[in-house]
Design a protein around this motif. Structure first.
Motif, PDB file in Angstrom:
ATOM      1  N   PRO A   1       3.999 -24.435  30.430  1.00  0.00           N
ATOM      2  CA  PRO A   1       4.764 -23.963  29.269  1.00  0.00           C
ATOM      3  C   PRO A   1       4.595 -22.466  29.039  1.00  0.00           C
ATOM      4  CG  PRO A   1       3.125 -25.638  28.637  1.00  0.00           C
ATOM      5  CD  PRO A   1       2.909 -25.345  30.074  1.00  0.00           C
ATOM      6  N   VAL A   2       5.702 -21.830  28.689  1.00  0.00           N
ATOM      7  CA  VAL A   2       5.681 -20.389  28.417  1.00  0.00           C
ATOM      8  C   VAL A   2       6.196 -20.161  26.991  1.00  0.00           C
ATOM      9  CG1 VAL A   2       6.603 -18.135  29.067  1.00  0.00           C
ATOM     10  CG2 VAL A   2       6.133 -19.844  30.852  1.00  0.00           C
ATOM     11  N   ILE A   3       5.377 -19.520  26.188  1.00  0.00           N
ATOM     12  CA  ILE A   3       5.786 -19.171  24.826  1.00  0.00           C
ATOM     13  C   ILE A   3       6.074 -17.668  24.829  1.00  0.00           C
ATOM     14  CG2 ILE A   3       4.968 -18.974  22.436  1.00  0.00           C
ATOM     15  CD1 ILE A   3       3.236 -21.478  22.995  1.00  0.00           C
ATOM     16  N   ASP A   4       7.239 -17.296  24.295  1.00  0.00           N
ATOM     17  CA  ASP A   4       7.651 -15.891  24.342  1.00  0.00           C
ATOM     18  C   ASP A   4       7.632 -15.297  22.933  1.00  0.00           C
ATOM     19  OD1 ASP A   4       9.222 -13.528  24.379  1.00  0.00           O
ATOM     20  OD2 ASP A   4      10.202 -14.182  26.226  1.00  0.00           O
ATOM     21  N   ALA A   5       6.724 -14.354  22.700  1.00  0.00           N
ATOM     22  CA  ALA A   5       6.572 -13.777  21.362  1.00  0.00           C
ATOM     23  C   ALA A   5       7.838 -13.050  20.905  1.00  0.00           C
ATOM     24  CB  ALA A   5       5.374 -12.824  21.334  1.00  0.00           C
ATOM     25  N   ASP A   6       8.569 -12.448  21.852  1.00  0.00           N
ATOM     26  CA  ASP A   6       9.800 -11.732  21.486  1.00  0.00           C
ATOM     27  C   ASP A   6      10.870 -12.701  20.976  1.00  0.00           C
ATOM     28  OD1 ASP A   6       8.849  -9.262  21.983  1.00  0.00           O
ATOM     29  OD2 ASP A   6       9.935  -8.940  23.873  1.00  0.00           O
ATOM     30  N   ILE A   7      10.969 -13.862  21.640  1.00  0.00           N
ATOM     31  CA  ILE A   7      11.960 -14.858  21.207  1.00  0.00           C
ATOM     32  C   ILE A   7      11.594 -15.366  19.812  1.00  0.00           C
ATOM     33  CG2 ILE A   7      12.875 -17.181  21.663  1.00  0.00           C
ATOM     34  CD1 ILE A   7      12.729 -16.561  24.635  1.00  0.00           C
ATOM     35  N   ILE A   8      10.293 -15.623  19.599  1.00  0.00           N
ATOM     36  CA  ILE A   8       9.848 -16.090  18.279  1.00  0.00           C
ATOM     37  C   ILE A   8      10.181 -15.038  17.225  1.00  0.00           C
ATOM     38  CG2 ILE A   8       7.773 -16.539  16.879  1.00  0.00           C
ATOM     39  CD1 ILE A   8       6.627 -18.016  19.298  1.00  0.00           C
ATOM     40  N   ALA A   9       9.895 -13.773  17.531  1.00  0.00           N
ATOM     41  CA  ALA A   9      10.147 -12.703  16.552  1.00  0.00           C
ATOM     42  C   ALA A   9      11.634 -12.636  16.214  1.00  0.00           C
ATOM     43  CB  ALA A   9       9.651 -11.368  17.098  1.00  0.00           C
ATOM     44  N   ARG A  10      12.479 -12.822  17.229  1.00  0.00           N
ATOM     45  CA  ARG A  10      13.931 -12.772  16.980  1.00  0.00           C
ATOM     46  C   ARG A  10      14.384 -13.942  16.110  1.00  0.00           C
ATOM     47  NH1 ARG A  10      15.861 -11.179  22.727  1.00  0.00           N
ATOM     48  NH2 ARG A  10      14.099 -11.875  22.964  1.00  0.00           N
ATOM     49  N   GLN A  11      13.777 -15.124  16.354  1.00  0.00           N
ATOM     50  CA  GLN A  11      14.151 -16.290  15.540  1.00  0.00           C
ATOM     51  C   GLN A  11      13.719 -16.094  14.087  1.00  0.00           C
ATOM     52  OE1 GLN A  11      12.095 -19.225  17.844  1.00  0.00           O
ATOM     53  NE2 GLN A  11      13.856 -19.663  19.158  1.00  0.00           N
TER      54      GLN A  11
END
Ligand code: ATP
Length: 203
Positions: A27-37
């Protein structure tokens, strides 16, 4: 759960490496995607940003005007800190919640500014994706259709390669082609599995 923070400069190959780990069901968690959401309309982060920086950071439809916010935070260092103070706790809480849901021996958490941050998300190991400056420049120029000067300016605004290398626990040398990259990812994957197993056994 063993957590690996993945980082590196612009165009170093972070997304490419994430894809290779994901292909092995990691699994890969992407901090940038979370920040955008988190800054979507209706989210509390957007409300806090609007309260801190004023309604000028919103587009007419209520969405975040990223260019405007970027202008504001580049205008003064304390503004950037103010934004980090809003975003970091929210991003970190979301990362922790996602990690808690995972069923895997280990996971990757991609955080481009992991080493730059004053108060980074706590990970077990830092994996740095590294390549020589000239390779980085060429890849950014051809991917983003930037001039050499534009690419160089972005690289110059980031932490230096030498400083990153000192802070990393693990390293992927992404100088050569895809085959060598895949080989290194496989080797690291095996060592992370061993590490994760040893942890579970000693717990
Ligand atoms: P950013 O910091 O902008 O998010 P990144 O670190 O995620 O970038 P990638 O997008 O993975 O970097 O890679 C940058 C570019 O270099 C892409 O076009 C990618 O296809 C290419 N690239 C990455 N690794 C290699 C490699 N080993 N050989 C050739 N090209 C590569």
């Amino acid at each position: 759960m063993l957590t690996i923070g993945l980082t590196g400069g612009i165009g170093s190959g972070k997304s490419t490496v994430c894809r290779l780990f994901a292909e092995m069901a990691i699994p890969v968690i992407d901090a940038d995607i979370i920040a955008r959401q988190l800054v979507q309309p209706g989210q509390s982060a957007l409300q806090q940003i609007t309260e801190a920086f004023g309604p000028a950071v919103l587009n007419e439809d209520g969405s975040l005007n990223r260019a405007k916010l970027r202008d504001i935070i580049f205008s003064a260092a304390d503004k950037k800190q103010q934004l980090d103070n809003i975003m970091h706790p929210l991003v970190y809480a979301q990362i922790a919640a996602e990690v808690a849901e995972l069923k895997a021996p280990y996971c990757l958490i991609a955080v481009p500014l992991l080493l730059e941050s004053k108060n980074p998300y706590a990970v077990d190991r830092v994996l740095l994706i590294d390549c020589p400056l000239e390779t980085q420049l060429q890849r950014v120029i051809s991917r983003d259709q930037l001039s050499r000067q534009q690419a160089q300016a972005i690289i110059d605004s980031q932490m230096s390669r030498a400083d990153r290398l000192v802070k990393a626990d693990d390293l992927i040398d992404n100088t050569a082609g895809p085959e060598q990259l895949a080989e290194q990812v496989k080797r690291l994957h095996n060592s992370y599995i061993l590490l994760a197993t040893a942890r579970t056994q000693s717990a």
